[in-house]
Design a protein around this motif. Structure first.
Motif, PDB file in Angstrom:
ATOM      1  N   LEU A  30       1.078  -1.335  -0.100  1.00  0.00           N
ATOM      2  CA  LEU A  30       0.242   0.090   0.032  1.00  0.00           C
ATOM      3  C   LEU A  30       1.122   1.319   0.396  1.00  0.00           C
ATOM      4  N   TRP A  31       1.609   1.528  -1.263  1.00  0.00           N
ATOM      5  CA  TRP A  31       2.422   2.730  -1.448  1.00  0.00           C
ATOM      6  C   TRP A  31       2.078   4.009  -2.642  1.00  0.00           C
ATOM      7  N   GLY A  32       2.996   4.625  -2.870  1.00  0.00           N
ATOM      8  CA  GLY A  32       3.277   5.310  -4.195  1.00  0.00           C
ATOM      9  C   GLY A  32       3.202   6.133  -4.194  1.00  0.00           C
ATOM     10  N   SER A  33       2.611   7.386  -4.820  1.00  0.00           N
ATOM     11  CA  SER A  33       3.266   8.625  -4.454  1.00  0.00           C
ATOM     12  C   SER A  33       2.413   9.190  -5.394  1.00  0.00           C
ATOM     13  N   GLU A  34       2.116  11.046  -5.393  1.00  0.00           N
ATOM     14  CA  GLU A  34       0.968  11.522  -5.635  1.00  0.00           C
ATOM     15  C   GLU A  34       1.693  11.695  -7.524  1.00  0.00           C
ATOM     16  N   ARG A  35       2.431  11.959  -8.323  1.00  0.00           N
ATOM     17  CA  ARG A  35       3.525  11.437  -8.855  1.00  0.00           C
ATOM     18  C   ARG A  35       2.465  10.394  -9.763  1.00  0.00           C
ATOM     19  N   ASP A  36       2.816   9.741  -9.164  1.00  0.00           N
ATOM     20  CA  ASP A  36       1.708   7.943  -9.692  1.00  0.00           C
ATOM     21  C   ASP A  36       0.995   7.691 -10.168  1.00  0.00           C
ATOM     22  N   VAL A  37       0.018   8.822  -9.427  1.00  0.00           N
ATOM     23  CA  VAL A  37      -1.496   9.579  -9.278  1.00  0.00           C
ATOM     24  C   VAL A  37      -2.065  10.334 -11.090  1.00  0.00           C
ATOM     25  N   LEU A  38      -1.197  11.545 -10.448  1.00  0.00           N
ATOM     26  CA  LEU A  38      -1.602  11.414 -11.505  1.00  0.00           C
ATOM     27  C   LEU A  38      -0.500  11.845 -12.986  1.00  0.00           C
ATOM     28  N   GLY A  39       0.235  10.813 -13.180  1.00  0.00           N
ATOM     29  CA  GLY A  39       0.892  10.508 -14.199  1.00  0.00           C
ATOM     30  C   GLY A  39       0.484   9.341 -15.112  1.00  0.00           C
ATOM     31  N   GLY A  40       0.342   8.072 -13.656  1.00  0.00           N
ATOM     32  CA  GLY A  40       0.702   6.827 -13.842  1.00  0.00           C
ATOM     33  C   GLY A  40       1.819   6.242 -13.831  1.00  0.00           C
ATOM     34  N   GLU A  41       2.036   4.938 -13.262  1.00  0.00           N
ATOM     35  CA  GLU A  41       3.128   4.138 -13.516  1.00  0.00           C
ATOM     36  C   GLU A  41       3.728   3.513 -14.392  1.00  0.00           C
ATOM     37  N   SER A  42       4.767   3.694 -15.234  1.00  0.00           N
ATOM     38  CA  SER A  42       5.868   3.809 -15.912  1.00  0.00           C
ATOM     39  C   SER A  42       5.657   1.892 -16.603  1.00  0.00           C
ATOM     40  N   LYS A  43       5.615   1.468 -17.754  1.00  0.00           N
ATOM     41  CA  LYS A  43       5.175   0.335 -18.301  1.00  0.00           C
ATOM     42  C   LYS A  43       6.504  -0.454 -17.418  1.00  0.00           C
ATOM     43  N   ARG A  44       7.979   0.208 -17.634  1.00  0.00           N
ATOM     44  CA  ARG A  44       9.020  -0.248 -17.090  1.00  0.00           C
ATOM     45  C   ARG A  44       8.745  -0.221 -15.574  1.00  0.00           C
ATOM     46  N   THR A  45       8.439   0.561 -14.668  1.00  0.00           N
ATOM     47  CA  THR A  45       8.210  -0.182 -13.225  1.00  0.00           C
ATOM     48  C   THR A  45       6.863  -1.195 -13.015  1.00  0.00           C
ATOM     49  N   ARG A  46       5.373  -1.163 -13.940  1.00  0.00           N
ATOM     50  CA  ARG A  46       4.720  -1.721 -13.568  1.00  0.00           C
ATOM     51  C   ARG A  46       5.867  -3.490 -13.801  1.00  0.00           C
ATOM     52  N   PHE A  47       6.273  -3.507 -14.846  1.00  0.00           N
ATOM     53  CA  PHE A  47       7.311  -4.382 -15.533  1.00  0.00           C
ATOM     54  C   PHE A  47       8.235  -5.039 -14.075  1.00  0.00           C
ATOM     55  N   ALA A  48       8.641  -4.047 -13.554  1.00  0.00           N
ATOM     56  CA  ALA A  48       9.743  -4.364 -12.464  1.00  0.00           C
ATOM     57  C   ALA A  48       8.735  -4.830 -11.761  1.00  0.00           C
ATOM     58  N   ARG A  49       8.047  -4.811 -10.707  1.00  0.00           N
ATOM     59  CA  ARG A  49       7.087  -5.003 -10.433  1.00  0.00           C
ATOM     60  C   ARG A  49       7.232  -6.719 -10.115  1.00  0.00           C
ATOM     61  N   TRP A  50       6.449  -6.652 -11.423  1.00  0.00           N
ATOM     62  CA  TRP A  50       5.711  -8.482 -11.870  1.00  0.00           C
ATOM     63  C   TRP A  50       7.256  -9.056 -11.366  1.00  0.00           C
ATOM     64  N   LEU A  51       8.223  -9.127 -11.791  1.00  0.00           N
ATOM     65  CA  LEU A  51       9.408  -9.607 -11.882  1.00  0.00           C
ATOM     66  C   LEU A  51       9.879 -10.149 -10.558  1.00  0.00           C
ATOM     67  N   ARG A  52       8.868  -9.278  -9.727  1.00  0.00           N
ATOM     68  CA  ARG A  52       9.437  -9.212  -8.324  1.00  0.00           C
ATOM     69  C   ARG A  52       7.752  -9.554  -7.367  1.00  0.00           C
ATOM     70  N   ASN A  53       7.254 -10.011  -8.318  1.00  0.00           N
ATOM     71  CA  ASN A  53       5.951 -10.403  -7.568  1.00  0.00           C
ATOM     72  C   ASN A  53       5.831  -9.692  -7.316  1.00  0.00           C
ATOM     73  N   GLU A  54       5.109  -8.720  -7.316  1.00  0.00           N
ATOM     74  CA  GLU A  54       4.770  -7.395  -6.543  1.00  0.00           C
ATOM     75  C   GLU A  54       3.508  -7.296  -6.836  1.00  0.00           C
ATOM     76  N   ARG A  55       2.757  -7.182  -5.942  1.00  0.00           N
ATOM     77  CA  ARG A  55       0.872  -6.110  -5.798  1.00  0.00           C
ATOM     78  C   ARG A  55       0.772  -4.483  -5.591  1.00  0.00           C
ATOM     79  N   TRP A  56       1.566  -4.112  -5.948  1.00  0.00           N
ATOM     80  CA  TRP A  56       0.935  -2.681  -5.066  1.00  0.00           C
ATOM     81  C   TRP A  56      -0.627  -2.447  -5.142  1.00  0.00           C
ATOM     82  N   VAL A  57      -0.715  -1.037  -4.269  1.00  0.00           N
ATOM     83  CA  VAL A  57      -2.408  -0.542  -4.230  1.00  0.00           C
ATOM     84  C   VAL A  57      -2.392   1.155  -4.022  1.00  0.00           C
TER      85      VAL A  57
END
Length: 211
Positions: free
Chosen positions: A140-167
């Motif tokens: 349960l993390w994130g930032s105001e920046r991510d809300v406004l601009g959305g997470e990048s594809k690179r970020t989402r891919f890295a989270r998938w590799l680490r087996n993380e789900r972010w809210v």
């Protein structure tokens, strides 16, 4: 790199079991090294450290003056940003910003050794909860920046590799917590990390609704 991250984690693990005096001595040595390096390599600190006596003639360090070193505030970072960047070349420099939760985001320059160290520290803290890299992890993390601009594809891919789900904690309202509870129940994370406020709010809503 993975090698650098694992090496730093090994240092962190070994320091947990050393004596207080040994760690204190190591800490003093690291602080002296940091001050010397900052004075030699960072224009802002080259000016500030001698002013307060933390660096004396000939480049000697005076730790007795450590508490006189001015705090590095966000306003100083904004107004002296270029002077706070090391003149020593380092690999993989990227521009990052703070989350913006308390106002205007702060622009930061981060290199690869910094990112390796951050990963090592985060992995070390996670290991205290018996977490093993690759196990399911909910954040349960994130930032105001991510809300406004959305997470990048690179970020989402890295989270998938680490087996993380972010809210993204910045997006959460009371009506969203049942969705978090369903994700938690269905995905069965081994570890949950988050901002204290987000975790408390989540626990409160789940308890109130008996979820």
């Amino acid at each position: 790199s993975t090698t650098s991250t694992l090496k730093t984690q090994a240092i962190l693990r070994s320091s947990e079991w050393r004596s207080f005096d040994r760690n204190a001595a190591d800490q003093r040595g690291l602080v002296e090294t940091l001050l010397k390096w900052s004075h030699a390599s960072v224009p802002y600190w080259r000016t500030q450290l001698p002013k307060v006596g933390a660096i004396r003639g000939g480049g000697d360090v005076c730790l007795q003056a450590f508490d006189q070193i001015p705090l590095l505030t966000k306003d100083i970072i904004r107004s002296h940003g270029d002077q706070l960047v090391s003149t020593v070349p380092s690999g993989g420099r990227r521009i990052n910003t703070s989350g913006g939760s308390t106002g205007e985001p702060v622009r930061l320059v981060q290199d690869k050794p910094f990112r390796d160290t951050v990963r090592a520290i985060a992995g070390h803290f996670s290991s205290w909860g018996h977490y093993v890299p690759g196990q399911p992890q909910l954040k349960l993390w994130g930032s105001e920046r991510d809300v406004l601009g959305g997470e990048s594809k690179r970020t989402r891919f890295a989270r998938w590799l680490r087996n993380e789900r972010w809210v993204n904690a910045f997006r959460l309202a009371d009506e969203d917590y049942p969705r978090v509870a369903e994700l938690w129940r269905r995905w069965k994370p081994v570890q949950v990390q988050g901002y204290v406020e987000a975790l408390v709010d989540c626990a409160r809503v789940l308890e109130e609704r008996q979820l």
